[in-house]
Motif scaffolding. Sequence first.
Motif, short mmCIF file in Angstrom:
data_model
loop_
_atom_site.label_atom_id
_atom_site.label_comp_id
_atom_site.label_asym_id
_atom_site.label_seq_id
_atom_site.Cartn_x
_atom_site.Cartn_y
_atom_site.Cartn_z
N LEU A 85 -7.31 -11.93 -104.15
CA LEU A 85 -6.04 -11.75 -104.62
C LEU A 85 -7.12 -9.97 -106.14
CD1 LEU A 85 -3.34 -11.46 -106.15
CD2 LEU A 85 -3.81 -13.92 -107.54
N ALA A 86 -8.08 -10.76 -106.26
CA ALA A 86 -8.79 -9.75 -107.34
C ALA A 86 -9.05 -8.28 -106.86
CB ALA A 86 -9.46 -10.35 -107.74
N GLY A 87 -9.52 -8.58 -105.39
CA GLY A 87 -9.80 -8.19 -104.40
C GLY A 87 -8.44 -7.04 -104.00
N PHE A 88 -7.59 -7.61 -103.83
CA PHE A 88 -5.97 -7.20 -103.71
C PHE A 88 -5.93 -6.12 -104.71
CE2 PHE A 88 -1.82 -6.66 -103.10
CZ PHE A 88 -1.42 -6.69 -102.23
N VAL A 89 -5.72 -6.89 -105.48
CA VAL A 89 -4.87 -6.04 -106.93
C VAL A 89 -5.47 -4.83 -107.33
CG1 VAL A 89 -4.77 -6.47 -109.03
CG2 VAL A 89 -3.92 -7.99 -107.67
N ARG A 90 -6.92 -5.03 -107.25
CA ARG A 90 -7.84 -3.80 -107.25
C ARG A 90 -7.68 -2.52 -106.75
NH1 ARG A 90 -12.27 -7.41 -108.57
NH2 ARG A 90 -12.25 -7.52 -107.30
N SER A 91 -7.07 -3.15 -105.10
CA SER A 91 -6.76 -1.99 -104.79
C SER A 91 -5.33 -1.36 -104.38
CB SER A 91 -7.36 -2.73 -102.96
OG SER A 91 -6.95 -1.89 -102.23
N TYR A 92 -4.63 -2.38 -105.18
CA TYR A 92 -2.96 -2.23 -105.14
C TYR A 92 -3.07 -0.78 -106.30
CZ TYR A 92 1.78 -2.45 -104.56
OH TYR A 92 3.74 -2.60 -104.30
N LEU A 93 -3.64 -1.55 -107.39
CA LEU A 93 -3.42 -0.49 -108.24
C LEU A 93 -4.68 0.58 -108.30
CD1 LEU A 93 -1.93 -3.80 -111.02
CD2 LEU A 93 -0.82 -2.00 -109.14
N SER A 94 -4.66 1.13 -107.95
CA SER A 94 -5.78 1.78 -107.57
C SER A 94 -5.21 3.41 -107.91
CB SER A 94 -6.75 1.90 -106.44
OG SER A 94 -6.00 2.52 -106.09
N ARG A 95 -6.02 3.91 -108.18
CA ARG A 95 -5.27 5.96 -107.94
C ARG A 95 -5.22 6.04 -106.28
NH1 ARG A 95 -10.05 7.93 -112.07
NH2 ARG A 95 -9.66 7.74 -114.11
N ALA A 96 -6.01 5.56 -106.12
CA ALA A 96 -5.79 6.47 -104.59
C ALA A 96 -4.71 5.76 -103.59
CB ALA A 96 -7.66 5.79 -103.67
N HIS A 97 -4.71 4.36 -104.26
CA HIS A 97 -2.85 4.12 -104.09
C HIS A 97 -1.93 4.47 -104.84
CE1 HIS A 97 -0.19 0.70 -102.89
NE2 HIS A 97 0.20 1.41 -102.22
N ARG A 98 -2.12 4.44 -106.06
CA ARG A 98 -0.74 5.60 -106.35
C ARG A 98 -0.70 6.51 -106.55
NH1 ARG A 98 -3.01 7.32 -112.22
NH2 ARG A 98 -4.13 8.49 -110.89
N ASP A 99 -1.50 7.73 -105.63
CA ASP A 99 -1.47 9.09 -105.75
C ASP A 99 -1.59 8.98 -103.45
OD1 ASP A 99 -2.32 9.37 -108.21
OD2 ASP A 99 -4.28 9.63 -107.53
N ALA A 100 -1.40 8.14 -102.96
CA ALA A 100 -1.24 7.49 -101.51
C ALA A 100 0.82 7.65 -101.41
CB ALA A 100 -2.33 7.10 -101.13
N ARG A 101 1.71 8.05 -101.49
CA ARG A 101 2.53 7.94 -101.70
C ARG A 101 3.08 7.25 -100.50
NH1 ARG A 101 5.08 9.69 -106.47
NH2 ARG A 101 4.55 12.20 -105.74
N GLN A 102 2.62 8.32 -99.71
CA GLN A 102 3.42 8.98 -98.19
C GLN A 102 2.62 7.62 -97.42
OE1 GLN A 102 1.24 11.40 -99.84
NE2 GLN A 102 -0.40 11.15 -98.10
N SER A 103 1.21 7.31 -97.23
CA SER A 103 1.13 6.18 -96.83
C SER A 103 0.72 4.87 -97.91
CB SER A 103 -0.87 6.94 -96.37
OG SER A 103 -0.85 6.83 -97.57
N GLY A 104 0.97 4.95 -98.61
CA GLY A 104 0.91 3.63 -99.94
C GLY A 104 2.10 2.77 -99.39
N CYS A 105 2.44 1.58 -100.42
CA CYS A 105 2.86 0.28 -100.22
C CYS A 105 4.33 1.32 -100.00
CB CYS A 105 3.03 -0.46 -101.52
SG CYS A 105 3.91 -2.25 -101.11
N ALA A 106 5.47 0.40 -99.17
CA ALA A 106 6.64 0.93 -99.68
C ALA A 106 7.81 0.15 -100.18
CB ALA A 106 7.15 0.93 -97.49
#
Length: 190
Positions: A85-106
């Motif tokens: 969970l901690a690893g997932f949360v770090r990945s999900y709430l990262s700058r990279a994920h925030r900035d990858a709207r076109q490929s991130g969490c729908a």
Amino acid sequence: MGHSQAEKAQNRERILAAAAEQIRADGLESVSVGKLMQAVNLTHGGFYGHFESRSDLLAQALERALAEGQHNARAAVPAGRPGRLAGFVRSYLSRAHRDARQSGCAIGALASDVGRADRRSRVIMTDYIERYITSVADDLGGDDAKAIAAVSAMVGALAIARVITDPARSDAILKAVKDHVTAMQPDGPA
């Protein structure tokens, strides 16, 4: 001259891939059938050989975007790993994920759009949200209420962080929720 079934399937995949990326980046209403077909070098008239309607395309593109997001999340942090969970949360709430709207969490990109969409699209996203909550609940010792709070906080933080124009404030939102959700894990942060 007809097209082979394989070629038709490849064209359909190209249309769906382009539509899934576009809806994550710009929302459900951003899809114009004519422009989408032009972008994948197909004729507007050929659209109806692949989809019943624009609404059908949007529902299938939504399904594709959600499935890709789920696949990416699972690949980033495999199940059964301590501190998953901690690893997932770090990945999900990262700058990279925030900035990858076109490929991130729908879910994070499209929840408010789908809330106003047709029932078919809402049913599709509901299924993925429920899977997301169940997955997080598994990491939280089966605590459904905590999982609902964690998922809601993560999706909300991602959506809000994408809106905030001040990068430092956006980062602070991601960090605050990351710290809070990570602390929910029974063994504490990993």
